[in-house]
Design an enzyme around this catalytic site. Structure first.
Site, PDB file in Angstrom:
ATOM      1  N   ASN A  67      29.510   1.271 -20.418  1.00 49.15           N
ATOM      2  CA  ASN A  67      28.375   2.197 -19.394  1.00 49.15           C
ATOM      3  C   ASN A  67      29.482   3.579 -19.879  1.00 49.15           C
ATOM      4  OD1 ASN A  67      28.587   3.875 -16.897  1.00 49.15           O
ATOM      5  ND2 ASN A  67      29.624   2.401 -15.785  1.00 49.15           N
ATOM      6  N   HIS A 110      28.672   1.519  -8.837  1.00 49.83           N
ATOM      7  CA  HIS A 110      29.672   1.300  -9.334  1.00 49.83           C
ATOM      8  C   HIS A 110      30.802   2.182  -8.638  1.00 49.83           C
ATOM      9  CE1 HIS A 110      32.622   2.725 -12.424  1.00 49.83           C
ATOM     10  NE2 HIS A 110      32.148   2.453 -13.557  1.00 49.83           N
ATOM     11  N   LYS A 146      29.367   6.369 -18.857  1.00 50.63           N
ATOM     12  CA  LYS A 146      29.528   7.757 -17.636  1.00 50.63           C
ATOM     13  C   LYS A 146      28.731   8.754 -17.810  1.00 50.63           C
ATOM     14  CE  LYS A 146      33.417   4.549 -16.475  1.00 50.63           C
ATOM     15  NZ  LYS A 146      34.091   4.324 -15.580  1.00 50.63           N
ATOM     16  N   GLY A 148      39.495   2.585 -16.538  1.00 54.39           N
ATOM     17  CA  GLY A 148      39.724   3.921 -16.686  1.00 54.39           C
ATOM     18  C   GLY A 148      40.814   4.465 -17.072  1.00 54.39           C
ATOM     19  N   GLU A 160      32.922   4.669  -9.362  1.00 54.71           N
ATOM     20  CA  GLU A 160      32.818   5.724  -8.953  1.00 54.71           C
ATOM     21  C   GLU A 160      31.290   6.808  -7.896  1.00 54.71           C
ATOM     22  OE1 GLU A 160      32.414   6.416 -13.542  1.00 54.71           O
ATOM     23  OE2 GLU A 160      34.700   5.111 -13.502  1.00 54.71           O
ATOM     24  N   SER A 170      39.308  -1.656 -18.098  1.00 55.05           N
ATOM     25  CA  SER A 170      39.717  -0.878 -18.819  1.00 55.05           C
ATOM     26  C   SER A 170      39.619  -2.272 -20.685  1.00 55.05           C
ATOM     27  CB  SER A 170      41.404  -1.017 -19.190  1.00 55.05           C
ATOM     28  OG  SER A 170      41.482  -0.132 -18.329  1.00 55.05           O
ATOM     29  N   GLU A 196      34.819  -4.808 -11.182  1.00 52.72           N
ATOM     30  CA  GLU A 196      35.557  -3.834 -11.535  1.00 52.72           C
ATOM     31  C   GLU A 196      36.803  -3.277 -10.812  1.00 52.72           C
ATOM     32  OE1 GLU A 196      33.307  -1.867 -15.010  1.00 52.72           O
ATOM     33  OE2 GLU A 196      32.683  -0.905 -12.414  1.00 52.72           O
TER      34      GLU A 196
HETATM   35  P1  PGA Z   1      36.776   1.667 -18.355  1.00 49.71           P
HETATM   36  O1  PGA Z   1      35.423   1.251 -17.737  1.00 49.71           O
HETATM   37  O2  PGA Z   1      36.362   0.538 -19.265  1.00 49.71           O
HETATM   38  O3  PGA Z   1      36.810   2.769 -19.173  1.00 49.71           O
HETATM   39  O4  PGA Z   1      38.426   1.515 -17.252  1.00 49.71           O
HETATM   40  C1  PGA Z   1      34.782   0.993 -16.822  1.00 49.71           C
HETATM   41  C2  PGA Z   1      33.509   1.124 -16.498  1.00 49.71           C
HETATM   42  O5  PGA Z   1      34.053   1.677 -14.825  1.00 49.71           O
HETATM   43  O6  PGA Z   1      32.652   0.658 -15.763  1.00 49.71           O
END
Ligand code: PGA
Length: 256
Positions: free
Chosen positions: A10, A100, A12, A178, A102, A218, A172
């Site tokens: 992803n 997601h 983003k 992140g 976010e 992560s 997640e």
């Molecule tokens: P990250 O993001 O691996 O940077 O923690 C994962 C995600 O949000 O899909």
């Protein structure tokens, strides 16, 4: 039963056009050395703008697929700035991330909106990757299972069995996205097993056993192999570490 394993990247809201091209090319050029077999797929979710380029680069390569990070809850028409599931399917995307954290947090996407997106995506032949996961406070209160169950109940458990079985689910935990703080393999496996048990109770054990459940939060080149060795973790949804070809390829290779 052999479940499909997926490593999804992803991106983003990252990468310029030049950076996206370089990443797409690096993946396309190296893919024959990844040891992919029939039940293993790699999916990248670049920003909308680069989807067609990725589809063109991956077109003839087996095991490589393209996802969108989002789609509209509306079918078409006067919705300025939106991108529809139909458009995504028409340019060759095959997956779409839905829900997601976010999107839920910064764009106010509710279970009803997510369900509308999932139904549209399915109707256009896209595979939704439904994301769920708890914030830190919920985990600290010991309410993780109840929270995830509620996310499932209010959204994808509204679907009939022949539709939910087409979904991929990504667990997640928000506190791990992140932040560099990964869920331990045990923490992730516990939630994955719970999700599979809920699927089995609500639908059937065949559906539950057949569905691909990804872990995200992560995931990196160091922790991937341990996470992917858990029995109910069928791959990963990778954010930050998917932006560097070397790291992402190490994660892909960690999938046995
Ligand atoms: P990250 O993001 O691996 O940077 O923690 C994962 C995600 O949000 O899909």
């Amino acid at each position: 039963m052999t479940r499909t394993k997926i490593i999804a990247g992803n991106w983003k809201m990252n990468t310029t056009s030049q950076e996206a091209s370089a990443l797409i090319q690096a993946l396309a050029e190296s893919h024959s050395g990844w040891g992919l077999h029939d039940h293993k797929k790699v999916v990248i979710a670049p920003p909308f703008l680069y989807i067609q380029e990725a589809v063109a680069a991956f077109g003839k390569l087996s095991h490589l697929f393209v996802a969108a990070q989002n789609c509209s809850q509306y079918e078409n028409g006067a919705y300025t700035g939106e991108v529809s599931a139909d458009m995504l399917a028409s340019v060759g995307a095959e997956y779409v991330l839905i829900g997601h954290s976010e999107r839920r947090e910064y764009f106010g996407e509710t279970a009803d909106i997510l369900l509308a997106k999932i139904r549209l995506a399915l109707s256009k032949g896209l595979t939704p990757v439904f994301c769920c996961g708890e914030p830190l406070g919920i985990r600290e209160q010991g309410q993780t299972f109840a929270f995830i169950r509620e996310q499932l109940e209010t959204c994808i458990f509204q679907l009939p069995e022949n539709e939910i079985s087409q979904l991929v689910i990504a667990y997640e935990p928000i506190w791990a996205i992140g932040t560099g703080k990964t869920a331990s393999p045990e923490q992730a496996q516990d939630v994955h097993a719970m999700i599979r048990a809920e699927l089995s109770a609500k639908y059937s054990s065949g559906t539950a056993q057949g569905m691909t459940l990804l872990y995200g939060g992560s995931v990196n080149a160091k922790n991937a192999a341990d996470l992917f060795s858990c029995p109910d973790i069928d791959g990963g949804l990778v954010g930050g570490a998917s932006l560097q070809a070397d790291n992402f390829i190490t994660i892909i290779k960690a999938m046995k």
